[in-house]
Design a protein around this motif. Structure first.
Motif: not given
Length: 409
Positions: A324-325, A327, A343, A405
């Motif tokens: 997740n998050s 890019t 992110e 994270q």
């Protein structure tokens, strides 16, 4: 067993690199080879011998050790020529690095051949070393710089490049492999496009030379710059290759010893290339160590190294895509370089936390600020693989990212 593992030379060679462990002997997961490669013991030994029992100056001494060192130094030039597929050793100039190679072309060929109203074409993904020297030429001559855009997946857009060519285009200067995105240029196509209007093509080969087989005739370029320390050799040495007929017409860049034919106070005449462009005491020991590095890489096989590093890059992209998050930037097929962002986490913070896990990545703009502006980020995290990299490095990186994270989540 994964494809990356079956192709991997890492299991065979990692022990050859004394820098691949921490101070307490734990594995160091070095994922910053695009910045500089670790050195095999063979290169360290060659440098040590050259600085020690073999050491003497070259070209000038009439005593035995100087003659032997001269033979070693010029053998290094021949080895480079063979490695890159040059027509001959006289097309190989030793410089301090790829940055100096590009500056040499800009100051010598560029200032002589580029004038007011002429065009210089660069791409959006260029390293600063392939931007700033051409800006200096443009400022001094009145030439203009055109910037070739990228495709959606981060490759140099050759269709756009072709459309940008004009009769006033004098030079196209492009990265063979992007140091941020890992995207590989179709160099032959770029050469054909540049030559269609009589322009010359310069390739920044810093990221390509350690990862793929080179053949100057097949590439079709006119200038090629590479860096020794990214090719598992020492710092302080690089190579400029150029076509023999182009070098022969280029004026000297720096003046001093070794680059002359005869000096009087009334007039100086210059030596032919490559000596014309190697003023002063040569880069002796570094050239001999670069020879050892090239022998090491060639023995493993550049095609094998490209398959290995590209396979690791594919695996890492697949793993990161599942998080997740995250890019990802650049094309799916990368020459061993993966740039990404998480992110809510600055790449510098990620790099700091990863360092605590014995994982080394690069975090920043990678000397490609125009590309960062294009991507819409201030910086990226970059993992870049080398011939010694393996799946354990990916696993360690992923563990560090998951910990990061959790901290920032």
């Amino acid at each position: 067993m994964s494809v990356a593992a079956t192709l991997s030379p890492a299991a065979d060679v990692r022990a050859d690199f004394p820098g691949m462990v921490t101070g307490d002997g734990a594995p160091w997961h070095y994922l910053d080879t695009a910045a500089t490669a670790q050195k095999p013991q063979a290169v360290i030994d060659a440098m040590t011998r050259a600085l020690g029992v073999d050491y003497a100056t070259v070209h000038r001494g009439v005593y035995g050790r100087s003659a032997q060192m001269t033979l070693g130094y010029e053998a290094a030039r021949r080895r480079v020529a063979e490695f890159i597929g040059a027509k001959g050793e006289d097309e190989v100039i030793f410089v301090r690095g790829a940055t100096e190679a590009i500056n040499l072309v800009a100051a010598s060929w560029g200032m002589a051949q580029i004038g007011e109203g002429d065009r210089i074409v660069l791409s959006m993904l260029e390293h600063h070393s392939n931007i700033v020297p051409w800006q200096m030429v443009a400022e001094r001559t009145g030439a203009q710089i055109d910037v070739c855009p990228l495709t959606e997946d981060g490759r140099i857009d050759l269709g756009a490049l072709e459309a940008m060519m004009t009769p006033r285009t004098r030079l196209v200067a492009l990265a063979h492999v992007s140091n941020v995105l890992g995207s590989v240029l179709d160099a032959r196509a770029a050469a054909d496009i540049a030559h269609s209007v009589g322009a010359k093509l310069l390739l920044d080969g810093c990221q390509a030379a350690p990862r793929m087989a080179l053949d100057m005739a097949a590439l079709g370029c006119d200038f090629y710059a590479l860096s020794g320390h990214k090719l598992y050799g020492p710092t302080g040495i690089g190579v400029l290759w150029a076509r023999e007929e182009i070098l022969g017409a280029m004026p000297p860049w720096q003046g001093g010893g070794a680059m002359i034919d005869r000096v009087t106070f009334e007039k100086t005449t210059y030596a032919p290339p490559p000596q014309r462009f190697e003023a002063g005491t040569p880069i002796i020991t570094e050239a001999i160590a670069l020879h050892a590095a090239i022998d090491y890489v060639a023995a493993l096989g550049p095609d094998r190294l490209l398959a290995h590093e590209a396979g690791l890059a594919r695996q890492l992209r697949d793993e990161l895509r599942a998080l997740n998050s995250v890019t990802l930037f650049g094309p799916e097929e990368s020459a061993g370089i993966v740039s990404f962002a998480i992110e809510g986490v600055h790449p510098h913070d990620l790099g700091t936390i990863l360092d605590e896990e014995n994982v080394a990545i690069r975090a920043g703009h990678h000397c490609a600020q125009p590309l960062m502006d294009h991507l819409g980020v201030p910086a990226t995290a970059r993992a870049s693989f080398g011939l010694y990299s393996d799946e354990n490095d990916i696993a360690a990186l992923l563990r560090g990212i998951e910990r990061t994270q959790r901290i920032f989540g």
